[in-house]
Design a protein around this motif. Structure first.
Motif, PDB file in Angstrom:
ATOM      1  N   GLY A  35      -8.670  -2.817   7.046  1.00 34.45           N
ATOM      2  CA  GLY A  35      -8.167  -3.220   5.729  1.00 34.45           C
ATOM      3  C   GLY A  35      -8.376  -2.218   4.616  1.00 34.45           C
ATOM      4  N   ARG A  36      -9.110  -1.149   4.866  1.00 37.98           N
ATOM      5  CA  ARG A  36      -9.383  -0.125   3.873  1.00 37.98           C
ATOM      6  C   ARG A  36      -8.098   0.679   3.599  1.00 37.98           C
ATOM      7  NH1 ARG A  36     -11.741   3.131   0.560  1.00 37.98           N
ATOM      8  NH2 ARG A  36     -13.758   4.072   0.932  1.00 37.98           N
ATOM      9  N   VAL A  37      -7.942   1.193   2.375  1.00 35.45           N
ATOM     10  CA  VAL A  37      -6.775   2.030   2.091  1.00 35.45           C
ATOM     11  C   VAL A  37      -7.205   3.462   1.780  1.00 35.45           C
ATOM     12  CG1 VAL A  37      -5.238   0.194   1.309  1.00 35.45           C
ATOM     13  CG2 VAL A  37      -6.795   1.269  -0.317  1.00 35.45           C
ATOM     14  N   ALA A  78      -2.648   2.075   4.682  1.00 35.62           N
ATOM     15  CA  ALA A  78      -3.643   1.053   4.984  1.00 35.62           C
ATOM     16  C   ALA A  78      -4.119   1.160   6.417  1.00 35.62           C
ATOM     17  CB  ALA A  78      -3.047  -0.331   4.757  1.00 35.62           C
ATOM     18  N   ALA A 107       0.840  -1.197   0.000  1.00 37.70           N
ATOM     19  CA  ALA A 107       0.000   0.000   0.000  1.00 37.70           C
ATOM     20  C   ALA A 107       0.874   1.245   0.000  1.00 37.70           C
ATOM     21  CB  ALA A 107      -0.921  -0.015   1.219  1.00 37.70           C
ATOM     22  N   LEU A 162      -0.380   4.861  -0.796  1.00 41.55           N
ATOM     23  CA  LEU A 162      -1.571   4.713   0.039  1.00 41.55           C
ATOM     24  C   LEU A 162      -1.168   4.357   1.458  1.00 41.55           C
ATOM     25  CD1 LEU A 162      -3.659   2.520  -2.417  1.00 41.55           C
ATOM     26  CD2 LEU A 162      -3.957   4.951  -1.985  1.00 41.55           C
TER      27      LEU A 162
END
Ligand code: ZN
Ligand code: ZN
Lengths: 205, 210
Positions: free
Chosen positions: A16-18, A11, A4, A9
């Motif tokens: 678990g969302r980025v 994380a 990520a 990005l």
């Protein structure tokens, strides 16, 4: 495979969302976002030190104070385990020794090793170190057995002059030591383990 | 460091919490699991009727925790003396000074934390299963439930009962009370419950709540 962080990005470790790098909190679950928690190692070592400081008196002072017909008997953690073994219950003695001595000591060593190796990331052995971290997180809580035993016995054995059991000061310092080392392991960011690894070819999950 | 251009819709991605590997989230077929190729952490696991099972187990845990507080979990018999203790007695066993903290911690770890965590899970998952919009603060509730997970120590307590039983065996005869068996069942339920629980699916389901 790409991380990520390499994609620009950050994380969320909790859901678990980025999100784009620099986003302060996760819009989905509200957790604080840090790409690599550099300060986490300081927190790890602070809790680790607190845990170690509490573990020393936990072994020196009595855990249980048993009074039978006026005579007082003080038992430390190791002393209590030896006492159980002398009665022939080797399995239970082993459980107490593993939970109160082997697990805490190996936890101190494991966390120190993980923090040290995360400080200067090197390639190789990352998977093995992650397994060590997961094992450390899993076994930590089992050290509480002896504290619960003391709590149970103190409530149960209260027969005025005949026999009574009271907790010793080690019950508190040992409980604190377990809680502090659990917090230490929880503070560790396992993504730091992987930063020294070379990235292989892309793969699908 | 190479930086790849990532499309705008970030919701389609999932990152491994243990090694930061980035994937396009794809729901595995029913009963399957999506596992991180780099570190083998389970990212998504789907199971048929997982939600219903989590709810049923949570309800069972709730009933057992409450019942276990009031029933004795150990009984002691020594020449002419007898005593039976429930968790309420344990809670009040450390009377002197700072050792009160130990009894407070014991009750928190074996009763309050499992109880609160179960209530939070029911609060979050029940609306999803009933195909209703999530309740208010569902995100905060689920986040807290996840944070509390390592602090629920019912199974550790069960082993503690067994050790206590042996430790005073020369002093008196000890017997397990009904609450001990409740705790044993409870410990098993909690472990199964956590295996069924797919964190990612629940986050995806409550994503759009205020
Ligand atoms: Zn999140
Ligand atoms: Zn991974």
């Amino acid at each position: 495979m790409i991380t990520a962080r390499q994609s620009g990005l950050v994380a969320c470790r909790s859901c678990g969302r980025v999100w784009p790098l620099g986003t302060p909190t996760c819009g989905r679950c509200g957790a604080a976002l840090v790409s690599r928690d550099a300060k986490s190692l300081q927190r790890v070592m602070a809790w680790w030190t607190a845990g170690l400081i509490c573990y020393i008196p936990a072994n020196l002072y009595p855990m249980l104070v048993t009074t039978t017909f006026g005579s007082e008997e003080k038992g430390t953690i190791v002393g209590g385990a030896i006492e159980i073994a002398r009665h022939g219950d080797f399995l239970i003695a082993a459980i107490v020794l593993i939970a109160s001595v082997m697990i805490p000591v190996s936890k101190f060593i494991a966390i120190a090793y993980l923090a040290h190796s995360a400080w200067r990331p090197r390639p190789g052995g990352a998977l093995r170190r992650l397994h060590l971290f997961e094992a450390t997180e899993f076994i930590g809580r089992w050290s509480m057995i002896d504290v619960f035993v003391v709590a149970i016995l103190s409530a149960l054995v209260q027969f005025s002059v005949v026999a009574s059991i009271h907790p010793g000061p080690a019950a508190l310092t040992f409980a604190l030591s377990v809680i502090f080392t659990m917090l230490s392991a929880k503070s560790f960011d396992p993504r730091l383990i992987w930063d020294g690894e070379t990235i292989e070819s892309p793969a699908e999950p | 460091m190479s930086t790849r251009k990532v499309p705008e819709d970030l919701a389609q991605y999932i990152a491994c919490p243990n090694c930061d590997a980035l994937y396009t989230a794809a729901l595995p077929e029913e009963g399957g699991r999506a596992v991180c190729a780099r570190c083998h952490t389970v990212l998504i696991s789907t199971r048929e009727n997982a939600g219903i099972q989590v709810l049923a187990l949570s309800a069972a845990v709730l009933i057992l925790v409450i019942a276990a507080v009031f029933h004795p979990f150990l009984e002691i018999h020594a020449s002419g003396f007898g005593n039976r203790v429930s968790l309420l007695d344990v809670a009040t066993s450390f009377r002197s000074g700072t050792l009160v903290l130990v009894s407070v911690a014991t009750v928190m770890l074996i009763v309050l934390v499992p109880l609160i965590r179960t209530l939070l899970l029911i609060y979050v998952i029940a609306p999803i299963e009933l195909k209703r919009p999530p309740l208010r603060h569902a995100k905060g509730a689920f986040h807290l439930a996840q944070e509390l997970k390592p602090w629920a120590m019912t199974e550790v307590f069960s082993i503690g009962c067994a050790v206590a039983l042996v430790k005073v065996s020369d002093l008196a005869q000890l017997d397990f009370g009904p609450a001990f068996w409740m705790f044993l069942a409870l410990s098993v339920f909690v472990v199964i419950n956590d295996r069924y629980l797919c964190t990612w699916s629940i986050w995806a389901a409550i994503e759009d709540t205020p």
